[in-house]
Design an enzyme around this catalytic site. Structure first.
Site, PDB file in Angstrom:
ATOM      1  N   LYS A 199       0.821  -1.214   0.000  1.00  0.00           N
ATOM      2  CA  LYS A 199       0.000   0.000   0.000  1.00  0.00           C
ATOM      3  C   LYS A 199       0.854   1.263   0.000  1.00  0.00           C
ATOM      4  O   LYS A 199       0.406   2.321  -0.424  1.00  0.00           O
ATOM      5  CB  LYS A 199      -0.975  -0.036   1.154  1.00  0.00           C
ATOM      6  CG  LYS A 199      -1.949  -1.210   0.963  1.00  0.00           C
ATOM      7  CD  LYS A 199      -3.207  -1.118   1.719  1.00  0.00           C
ATOM      8  CE  LYS A 199      -4.203  -2.159   1.266  1.00  0.00           C
ATOM      9  NZ  LYS A 199      -3.688  -3.547   1.219  1.00  0.00           N
TER      10      LYS A 199
HETATM   11  C1  LIG Z   1      -4.201  -4.632   0.466  1.00  0.00           C
HETATM   12  C2  LIG Z   1      -3.381  -5.849   0.333  1.00  0.00           C
HETATM   13  C3  LIG Z   1      -3.675  -6.838  -0.642  1.00  0.00           C
HETATM   14  C4  LIG Z   1      -4.872  -6.761  -1.563  1.00  0.00           C
HETATM   15  O1  LIG Z   1      -4.733  -5.771  -2.548  1.00  0.00           O
HETATM   16  P1  LIG Z   1      -6.017  -5.225  -3.343  1.00  0.00           P
HETATM   17  O2  LIG Z   1      -5.536  -4.078  -4.137  1.00  0.00           O
HETATM   18  O3  LIG Z   1      -7.001  -4.810  -2.273  1.00  0.00           O
HETATM   19  O4  LIG Z   1      -6.543  -6.335  -4.168  1.00  0.00           O
HETATM   20  C5  LIG Z   1      -2.828  -7.944  -0.723  1.00  0.00           C
HETATM   21  N1  LIG Z   1      -1.767  -8.087   0.109  1.00  0.00           N
HETATM   22  C6  LIG Z   1      -1.474  -7.168   1.058  1.00  0.00           C
HETATM   23  C7  LIG Z   1      -0.315  -7.399   1.955  1.00  0.00           C
HETATM   24  C8  LIG Z   1      -2.254  -6.017   1.201  1.00  0.00           C
HETATM   25  O5  LIG Z   1      -1.956  -5.117   2.149  1.00  0.00           O
END
Ligand SMILES: *Cc1c(COP(=O)(O)O)cnc(C)c1O
Length: 497
Positions: free
Chosen positions: A113
């Site tokens: 993120k």
């Molecule tokens: C948010 C997240 C995801 C999922 O990603 P999306 O864009 O919501 O599909 C997968 N792995 C981790 C570690 C995350 O923080």
């Protein structure tokens, strides 16, 4: 370039306005109105460039109301050695001739993120300047762990913004909690809510919809904005690393320019993999985007049957950032691939009313042309972590292991041999308890705290604990407010006024 709403009832806006609004006034998501393409010649020119320069190139295709200088400034503020612990920003680790891992967790909070949330605050500020808006922007976040910390790190000390994060007392891990309550920055607040994640999220939604409070805010020169993953300003930074990974494979001569590859993406809200779809639509040679889910396999069923049905048991898994039953960003894909985009609104209404919708055969075929979907259980995920460690001496977190396990299923079922990139979304140290248990067995972790397991995992694997995680115990606790869910609005008022 203008952006229109997937529900087609709001007026098109420029990208600065799309970023400031987050969601469209009609409840839809903003999507670019023109097709953006990059040809092989342009791609070739990017091969020898840095991550930052590649980012400016990709961003300027979409954010046409920003000039190159502005974009460069945002990109250099976001992706630098102060915020990222790897010079390549999103390094590609080659495992063999056919397989590589794209590590998206070298940012300040060690989860992917950061790739978007380091850039979004900068884009948001520039957008406000552009439209001549002098308000202070207030970001409210309800988090089950990762997003809150990544948003705090992204917005801390960004001028003309304030950020307040609510997390459920019963919802986050010890490390996640420590990461948030020790957060520094002059414009940040963190409050624990007595309740679970749903209570917390409902509380935040209520505040967003409180017209009286909004009016009070406006009087003081404040406006709400959102940092959640439906904001176009969070999606567009994610397109960059698909390009970057591809270009790195070309640069290291693992593939030739134009050769097709696969990406496997651990998926929750469908933001990450959708960015991959935009990259493919722009002409990046991608054969298949492999959508990997955990036991909450609503997307696997959707891609394989054309029926989206959230009426099912919610599972708490060891890959918690993918424990999601409504994948908001899927709405953008439906819009982009529909022959009659007017249908999206109806499906979303069906979803809201009945928790279910069904797409037509033609759209389903278009989706399976681009995507393949599968899921893995917690047991399979742990077994995969162990196998990866045995085969490659590579330590992977639980989310990445879901992707990897689904990739093995894909290969077994299809026999496809295209070079493949596994998208890795978190540092293994972030989910150290499950990783340690998977590799070394349950009895190595029994009776130990998360911080002890962090050290144990480092000692056993010989890897270094990421710096900010290692310093958590020594950091001063700054935020110890706890409130009832009915008191959240009061907390916001206290924080702001
Ligand atoms: C948010 C997240 C995801 C999922 O990603 P999306 O864009 O919501 O599909 C997968 N792995 C981790 C570690 C995350 O923080």
């Amino acid at each position: 370039m203008l952006y229109e709403s997937t529900r087609m009832e709001s007026l098109p806006v420029a990208s600065a306005q799309a970023i400031l609004s987050g969601i469209a006034p009609d409840g839809g998501l903003f999507v670019p109105m023109n097709e953006v393409t990059i040809n092989t010649k342009e791609l070739e020119k990017l091969v020898d460039l840095s991550y930052q320069a590649r980012a400016v190139f990709v961003l300027k295709q979409f954010l046409t109301d920003f000039n190159e200088e502005e974009l460069r400034e945002c990109v250099e503020d976001a992706y630098n050695s102060k915020n990222f612990d790897h010079a390549s920003i999103a390094p590609l680790t080659l495992l063999n001739d056919n397989l590589a891992v794209l590590e998206l967790w070298h940012g300040p909070t060690y989860a992917f993120k950061d790739m978007a949330l380091q850039l979004l605050p900068r884009l948001l500020m520039k957008s406000a300047e552009k439209v001549g808006d002098e308000s202070d922007y207030v970001i409210l976040v309800a988090t089950s762990g990762d997003t809150g910390k990544a948003a705090l790190e992204g917005f801390k000390d960004v001028p003309k913004t304030k950020i307040l994060v609510f997390y459920p007392v019963e919802g986050v891990s010890q490390v996640q909690k420590l990461q948030m309550i020790t957060q520094e920055g002059h414009n940040v607040g963190v409050v624990a809510v007595e309740g679970n994640f749903d209570d917390t999220q409902n509380g935040v939604k209520k505040i967003f919809n409180d017209q009286e409070f909004k009016a009070r805010l406006l009087e003081k020169g404040h406006k709400f904005s959102s940092a959640n993953s439906i904001n176009w300003g969070r999606l567009v930074p994610q397109i960059v690393y698909y390009f970057s990974a591809y270009l790195d494979l070309v640069k290291t001569k693992k593939i030739s320019l134009g050769q097709e590859i696969n990406f496997v993406v651990p998926t929750g809200n469908f933001g990450n993999i959708l960015a991959g779809f935009y990259a493919k639509s722009m002409g990046l040679p991608i054969y298949k985007l492999i959508c990997a889910s955990n036991q909450n396999n609503v997307l696997t069923d959707f891609i394989n049957t054309g029926v989206y049905d959230r009426n099912r048991t919610f599972h708490k898994t060891i890959s918690p950032s993918m424990d999601i039953l409504i994948s908001s960003n899927l709405e953008r894909l439906l819009f982009e691939l529909s022959v009659e985009p007017g249908k999206v609104k109806g499906w979303m209404e069906d979803l809201k009313r009945a928790g279910r919708y069904e797409i037509d055969e033609d759209l389903k075929n278009k989706i399976t042309c681009n995507f393949w979907a599968g899921f893995s259980s917690d047991l399979e995920t742990k077994q995969r972590i162990r196998k990866i460690y045995e085969n490659y001496q590579y330590v992977t977190d639980t989310h990445t292991a879901v992707a990897w396990d689904v990739y093995e299923k894909y290969r077994y079922e299809t026999g496809d041999k295209h070079p493949t990139v596994i998208v890795s979304t978190a540092s293994p140290f972030k989910f150290n308890t499950s990783v340690c248990e998977a590799i070394y067995g349950k009895n190595t972790i029994e009776g130990k705290s998360e911080l002890e397991i962090l050290k144990l995992l480092a000692a056993k694997t010989g890897l270094e604990i990421p710096k900010a995680l290692n310093q958590l115990e020594q950091k001063a606790i700054i935020h110890n407010e706890v409130c009832q869910k009915e008191e959240m609005l009061m907390q916001v008022a206290e924080f702001l006024f």
